[in-house]
Design an enzyme around this catalytic site. Structure first.
Site, PDB file in Angstrom:
ATOM      1  CD  GLU A 180      15.834  -2.442  38.395  1.00  0.00           C
ATOM      2  OE1 GLU A 180      15.349  -3.057  39.348  1.00  0.00           O
ATOM      3  OE2 GLU A 180      16.840  -2.837  37.777  1.00  0.00           O
ATOM      4  CD  GLU A 290      12.135  -5.151  37.873  1.00  0.00           C
ATOM      5  OE1 GLU A 290      13.070  -5.848  38.329  1.00  0.00           O
ATOM      6  OE2 GLU A 290      12.255  -4.414  36.887  1.00  0.00           O
TER       7      GLU A 290
END
Length: 391
Positions: A180, A290
């Site tokens: 991320e 995710e």
């Protein structure tokens, strides 16, 4: 990560957990209910990636957790998911985490289990000693602290890491260059947005390029795809801003990776619009690296969860917070991916679906994700694991 972590500080970065719940519901939000979920549409299009991040699995087993499939049989969690059709395992790697947490040796051992279960490998190096996400990306304590040194180090480390997986017969099939990385990597050197308002695109993208070069040098003859992973699921404007810059700065990547947690990243309709736009705009396939959704608002260890009754869930009428509602959510995710133009919706990776009570996000802490799993508090599989099926 700190003990006061929020999902925008952790889970928003996937890979972490916050103590309390923490996105307040808008005033006009639809109240959450526990009504039965409507029958979920079942996509007939096969997704090429159907998997899960199971990085906590060894620790949970060491803590005494045992998993049961839908028929109640005790089996290793990865074999339960593989039996349902899962074909990928995502593995988190930290540099020097607390004892027992996801370091290189643990990831290699889990990769062997993945291969035995018939799964391919998505590698998730955080390039940190512990949690990395959009709110924090600290340089490992043993690494250099200057740009030149870090550029050399991230390349050599990634090359060595990928080679280690190949050497034991579990080559990496897909690697993300950081976890991320919406706001940069290896802070403060590769931090994208600085307190004075300046932006370090040259440093940030240079580090991404070096990591990518190292990965490709380490893969030998095995085909390895690279992914850039951000946390903007249904946020089209933010996604365009980031990937427009990646293209402008010449960062190579094969796959667009997104985290999608609806309580933070928008509705299913917004997700669909963003994924379709990305494929059209950049000519790259998309992967939900995710994803998770609550099956209950109860707290399995009584020590706090990141998603509780006050969380805003934009599609709760379609996906009530029940095991059936969670299953419907995953079916809808499959449908969105199956309809991405030209088959460019690669698939999804559930995030830590096995993280039932037993292991904290750091030593002594809570399992604040235990109502977002695909196993109940006792380790019994929930209906949503059927979403791993091939067709």
């Amino acid at each position: 990560m700190s003990s006061a972590l929020s999902r925008r500080g952790f889970l928003a970065g996937a890979g972490g957990m916050a103590l309390a719940t923490l996105v307040p519901s808008p005033a006009n939000a639809t109240p959450k209910t526990a009504s039965p979920a409507p029958a979920a549409p079942r996509s007939k299009t096969a997704l090429s990636i159907r998997g899960a991040d199971l990085s906590f699995l060894p620790q949970l087993e060491e803590a005494g957790v045992r998993y049961r499939d839908l028929a109640g049989r005790v089996r290793p969690a990865e074999q339960i998911l593989a039996h349902e059709g899962a074909n990928y395992m995502r593995l988190r790697v930290w540099i020097d985490p607390p004892p027992g947490y996801s370091d290189k040796a643990r990831a290699l051992a889990l990769a062997r289990r993945a291969r035995k279960a018939g799964m391919k490998i998505l590698l998730d190096p955080h390039y940190c000693d512990f949690w990395a996400d959009p709110s924090k990306q600290p340089i490992p304590a043993s690494w250099p602290a200057d740009l030149a040194g870090l550029t050399t180090k991230i390349k050599s480390y990634t090359r060595s890491l990928v080679r280690a997986f190949a050497a034991q017969g579990t080559p990496v099939d897909l690697i993300q260059i950081g976890n991320e990385v919406t706001n940069g990597i290896l802070w403060p050197v590769g931090q994208l947005y600085l307190p004075d308002g300046s932006q370090q695109w040259a440093a940030f993208t240079g580090l991404l390029k070096a990591g990518t070069e190292g990965a490709l040098e380490g893969c030998g003859g095995h085909r390895l795809r690279t992914m850039l992973h951000i946390d903007k699921g249904g946020r089209m404007g933010d996604t365009r801003w980031f990937f427009d810059k990646m293209v402008e700065w010449g960062v190579p990547f094969d796959v667009i990776g997104q985290s999608y947690y609806p309580m933070w990243h928008g509705s299913m309709a917004e997700l669909r619009a963003n994924l379709n736009d990305s494929v059209t705009r950049y000519g790259k396939p998309v992967l939900l690296a995710e994803v998770s959704y609550p099956w209950t608002f109860e707290d399995g260890d009584g020590r706090g969860n990141i998603v509780g009754p006050d969380a805003y869930l934009p599609d709760v009428d379609r996906f009530p917070v029940t095991p059936a509602g969670q299953a419907a959510f995953y079916e809808a995710v499959r449908d969105v991916l199956a309809q991405v133009p030209d088959g460019n919706g690669l698939g999804f990776m559930a995030w830590e679906p096995e993280w039932v009570p037993g292991v904290g996000w750091q030593p002594g802490a809570e399992a604040s994700n235990d109502n977002l799993t695909q196993f109940d508090f006792t380790g019994r599989a929930l209906p949503s694991i059927r979403s791993y099926r091939r067709p």
